[in-house]
Design an enzyme around this catalytic site. Structure first.
Site, PDB file in Angstrom:
ATOM      1  N   GLN A 258       2.386  -5.921  -3.184  1.00 14.18           N
ATOM      2  CA  GLN A 258       2.717  -5.993  -1.748  1.00 14.18           C
ATOM      3  C   GLN A 258       4.028  -5.217  -1.483  1.00 14.18           C
ATOM      4  O   GLN A 258       4.262  -4.219  -2.124  1.00 14.18           O
ATOM      5  CB  GLN A 258       2.787  -7.432  -1.232  1.00 14.18           C
ATOM      6  CG  GLN A 258       1.436  -8.149  -1.235  1.00 14.18           C
ATOM      7  CD  GLN A 258       1.079  -8.757  -2.579  1.00 14.18           C
ATOM      8  OE1 GLN A 258       1.869  -9.449  -3.181  1.00 14.18           O
ATOM      9  NE2 GLN A 258      -0.124  -8.507  -3.052  1.00 14.18           N
TER      10      GLN A 258
ATOM     11  N   ASP B 299       0.813  -1.227   0.000  1.00 13.56           N
ATOM     12  CA  ASP B 299       0.000   0.000   0.000  1.00 13.56           C
ATOM     13  C   ASP B 299       0.843   1.273   0.000  1.00 13.56           C
ATOM     14  O   ASP B 299       0.432   2.296   0.540  1.00 13.56           O
ATOM     15  CB  ASP B 299      -0.961   0.037   1.213  1.00 13.56           C
ATOM     16  CG  ASP B 299      -1.826  -1.204   1.277  1.00 13.56           C
ATOM     17  OD1 ASP B 299      -2.270  -1.648   0.206  1.00 13.56           O
ATOM     18  OD2 ASP B 299      -2.033  -1.727   2.383  1.00 13.56           O
TER      19      ASP B 299
ATOM     20  N   GLY C  10      -4.058  -4.182  -4.640  1.00 16.27           N
ATOM     21  CA  GLY C  10      -5.080  -3.219  -5.063  1.00 16.27           C
ATOM     22  C   GLY C  10      -4.356  -1.951  -5.442  1.00 16.27           C
ATOM     23  O   GLY C  10      -3.838  -1.259  -4.587  1.00 16.27           O
ATOM     24  N   HIS C  11      -4.266  -1.690  -6.735  1.00 20.29           N
ATOM     25  CA  HIS C  11      -3.517  -0.529  -7.190  1.00 20.29           C
ATOM     26  C   HIS C  11      -4.477   0.561  -7.646  1.00 20.29           C
ATOM     27  O   HIS C  11      -5.234   0.373  -8.597  1.00 20.29           O
ATOM     28  CB  HIS C  11      -2.533  -0.943  -8.282  1.00 20.29           C
ATOM     29  CG  HIS C  11      -1.437  -1.832  -7.766  1.00 20.29           C
ATOM     30  ND1 HIS C  11      -0.603  -2.573  -8.551  1.00 20.29           N
ATOM     31  CD2 HIS C  11      -1.038  -2.089  -6.494  1.00 20.29           C
ATOM     32  CE1 HIS C  11       0.262  -3.240  -7.793  1.00 20.29           C
ATOM     33  NE2 HIS C  11      -0.001  -2.961  -6.540  1.00 20.29           N
TER      34      HIS C  11
ATOM     35  N   LYS D 206       2.285   2.120  -5.170  1.00 26.47           N
ATOM     36  CA  LYS D 206       3.047   1.648  -6.341  1.00 26.47           C
ATOM     37  C   LYS D 206       2.283   1.852  -7.648  1.00 26.47           C
ATOM     38  O   LYS D 206       2.876   2.167  -8.667  1.00 26.47           O
ATOM     39  CB  LYS D 206       3.383   0.160  -6.204  1.00 26.47           C
ATOM     40  CG  LYS D 206       4.302  -0.153  -5.059  1.00 26.47           C
ATOM     41  CD  LYS D 206       4.505  -1.642  -4.902  1.00 26.47           C
ATOM     42  CE  LYS D 206       3.279  -2.384  -4.425  1.00 26.47           C
ATOM     43  NZ  LYS D 206       2.822  -2.051  -3.081  1.00 26.47           N
TER      44      LYS D 206
HETATM   45  P1  IMP Z   1      -2.577 -12.712   1.619  1.00 22.92           P
HETATM   46  O1  IMP Z   1      -1.577 -12.200   0.646  1.00 22.92           O
HETATM   47  O2  IMP Z   1      -4.008 -12.411   1.228  1.00 22.92           O
HETATM   48  O3  IMP Z   1      -2.369 -14.153   1.974  1.00 22.92           O
HETATM   49  O4  IMP Z   1      -2.375 -11.907   2.996  1.00 22.92           O
HETATM   50  C1  IMP Z   1      -1.195 -12.025   3.767  1.00 22.92           C
HETATM   51  C2  IMP Z   1      -0.815 -10.698   4.398  1.00 22.92           C
HETATM   52  O5  IMP Z   1      -0.379  -9.792   3.387  1.00 22.92           O
HETATM   53  C3  IMP Z   1      -1.958  -9.977   5.119  1.00 22.92           C
HETATM   54  O6  IMP Z   1      -1.427  -9.249   6.212  1.00 22.92           O
HETATM   55  C4  IMP Z   1      -2.471  -9.008   4.073  1.00 22.92           C
HETATM   56  O7  IMP Z   1      -3.135  -7.904   4.656  1.00 22.92           O
HETATM   57  C5  IMP Z   1      -1.169  -8.611   3.413  1.00 22.92           C
HETATM   58  N1  IMP Z   1      -1.333  -8.166   2.030  1.00 22.92           N
HETATM   59  C6  IMP Z   1      -1.541  -8.934   0.941  1.00 22.92           C
HETATM   60  N2  IMP Z   1      -1.613  -8.174  -0.166  1.00 22.92           N
HETATM   61  C7  IMP Z   1      -1.446  -6.920   0.236  1.00 22.92           C
HETATM   62  C8  IMP Z   1      -1.381  -5.678  -0.475  1.00 22.92           C
HETATM   63  O8  IMP Z   1      -1.476  -5.586  -1.700  1.00 22.92           O
HETATM   64  N3  IMP Z   1      -1.186  -4.564   0.298  1.00 22.92           N
HETATM   65  C9  IMP Z   1      -1.025  -4.628   1.633  1.00 22.92           C
HETATM   66  N4  IMP Z   1      -1.068  -5.766   2.328  1.00 22.92           N
HETATM   67  C10 IMP Z   1      -1.272  -6.900   1.634  1.00 22.92           C
END
Ligand code: IMP
Length: 429
Positions: free
Chosen positions: A225, A14, A41-42, A17
């Site tokens: 991420q 977040d 989520g971009h 990017k």
């Molecule tokens: P998962 O990727 O859905 O398995 O989530 C694992 C961890 O990564 C959690 O803490 C999510 O909130 C975090 N996470 C996954 N994708 C994002 C992202 O695009 N932005 C911020 N946090 C993310």
């Protein structure tokens, strides 16, 4: 002049990017995603119009670019098709000849999402606070060699693979988690149709990217991420299930990256995190609330409120070291405008000792106390500023402090969500 640029988040995701990728896409011929899935989520704002993308590379808003989704990405085909429809409805054309999905991508199916949700809801286990998009279970199946790939969705063999996987998942869902089972017939009908609609986008992305690189085309690698969510180098187990470091870009798209490649790290001017896990500079007070409100810190994917805190430079310096990033771009500096004082974490205290490195153990990181330096804030509305020379002195000092501490250059400062809200200081390419 480099042939390729990799854009990576250097915190817990977040960082903004999408906006940076959109900005650099003007320069690029190809924009590629190489890991993660629709947990990302971009958010892009162009001429006041907002577009949120989860899967399709953020370069898609520039009609001259080709957009590649590489084998390192786990793809929910329903989300992919929905994004295509949304883009078409918004007037974007010729998507079949611009968006290419690797036939090697692993597919996120409904049973992955059901398992993700069931595990997160189960009592007694570790709650990661995942996005419940099925990311972890899909990567698990890939490693266990029972995953279903995009190529399978287009072939008859899908039915047999799906049946045997579903039988196992239903046992887990029903017996272990007490969750509803998934109906085979409905799913087979659904994914047969999905496969047909997906087919026009499916390609050998590895080979296509190789050809583009050989032809000297400019490549932009879009990370999702952030470094601190990397499966090995993040705050394990509170991480995502893929490698988020720049070194993943070649592997996740299936072609050696060009020799001249620049890594750009995107860093928010403060820190946020969604989901569980250690966060030393988290502010659980009115200041944290203020950052969340003025920074609109609610997840682009799940809408969850993000945890907010001061800039943690120990974490950023660690992220730069493990990723090899030397250039930074700072986002959301405008959110800090108006604050009299800003705190920046430069060390941790653990069991009475001062640490200037990032602990590898999430339990230790949970226990550290941040050590802060206080810097002067700025009152100026940054949105009006376009030239580096006009940056208010306290912000110049904030930037200089970051550069001195991390050894990385801050090339630009983003001052609002719009494409135009940016102050260029020195472009890294
Ligand atoms: P998962 O990727 O859905 O398995 O989530 C694992 C961890 O990564 C959690 O803490 C999510 O909130 C975090 N996470 C996954 N994708 C994002 C992202 O695009 N932005 C911020 N946090 C993310």
């Amino acid at each position: 002049m480099p042939q390729a640029v990799v854009v990576i988040g250097v915190q817990w995701g977040d960082e903004g990017k999408g906006k940076i990728v959109d900005q650099y896409s003007e320069w690029a011929d190809v924009v590629g995603r190489f890991q993660g899935g629709n947990n990302a989520g971009h958010t892009l704002v162009v001429n006041g119009k907002q577009t949120i993308l989860h899967l399709i590379p953020s370069g898609v808003l520039h009609p001259h670019t080709k957009c590649f989704i590489g084998s390192g990405v786990v793809v929910d085909p329903v989300v992919f098709l929905h994004e295509i429809e949304t883009l078409k409805a918004a007037g974007h054309k010729d998507l079949e000849s611009r968006i290419y999905l690797s036939d090697r991508c692993h597919v996120i199916l409904d049973y992955h999402k059901a398992l993700d949700a069931a595990r997160e809801g189960a009592k007694g286990g570790t709650t990661i606070g995942t996005t419940k998009r099925g990311i972890g279970p899909a990567y698990e199946d890939r490693a266990a060699r029972r995953g279903i790939r995009v190529t399978d969705l287009l072939r008859d063999g899908f039915v047999e693979k799906f049946r045997s996987n579903l039988a196992e998942k239903n046992v887990l869902l029903e017996k272990l988690y007490g969750a509803p089972v998934i109906s085979e017939k409905e799913q087979l009908d659904k994914y047969r149709e999905v496969g047909i609609r997906l087919a026009p986008y499916v390609r050998d992305v590895s080979n296509l990217l190789y050809e583009e690189i050989q032809a000297g085309k400019k490549i932009l690698y879009e990370g999702a991420q952030g470094v601190l969510l990397d499966i090995d180098y993040g705050t394990y187990p509170f991480v995502t299930s893929s490698h988020t470091l720049p070194s993943q870009c070649a592997l996740g798209l299936g072609a050696r990256k060009p020799k001249e490649t620049v890594f750009v790290g995107v860093m928010k001017a403060y820190t946020t995190r969604v989901g569980s896990g250690p966060f030393p500079t988290e502010l659980r007070d009115a200041m944290g609330e203020q950052l969340r409100e003025s920074g609109a810190e609610f997840g682009a994917t799940t809408g969850r409120p993000r945890r907010c805190g001061w800039l943690d430079l120990v974490a950023v310096r660690y992220a730069l070291r493990v990723s090899g990033i030397q250039h930074l771009t700072m986002t959301k500096a405008d959110v800090l405008s108006g604050l009299k004082e800003l705190k920046v974490c430069t060390a941790y205290k653990l069991d009475g000792r001062i640490l200037d490195t990032f602990p590898n153990d999430a339990g230790d990181l949970e226990r550290v106390e941040p050590v802060y330096e206080t810097l002067e804030g700025w009152a100026t509305d940054l949105k009006e500023i376009k030239k580096a020379a006009d940056i208010p002195t306290p912000l110049k000092k904030y930037i200089a402090f970051i550069q001195n501490f991390t050894g990385a250059e801050v090339g630009s400062v983003s001052t609002g969500p719009g494409r135009e809200n940016v102050i260029e200081i020195s472009r890294p390419f």
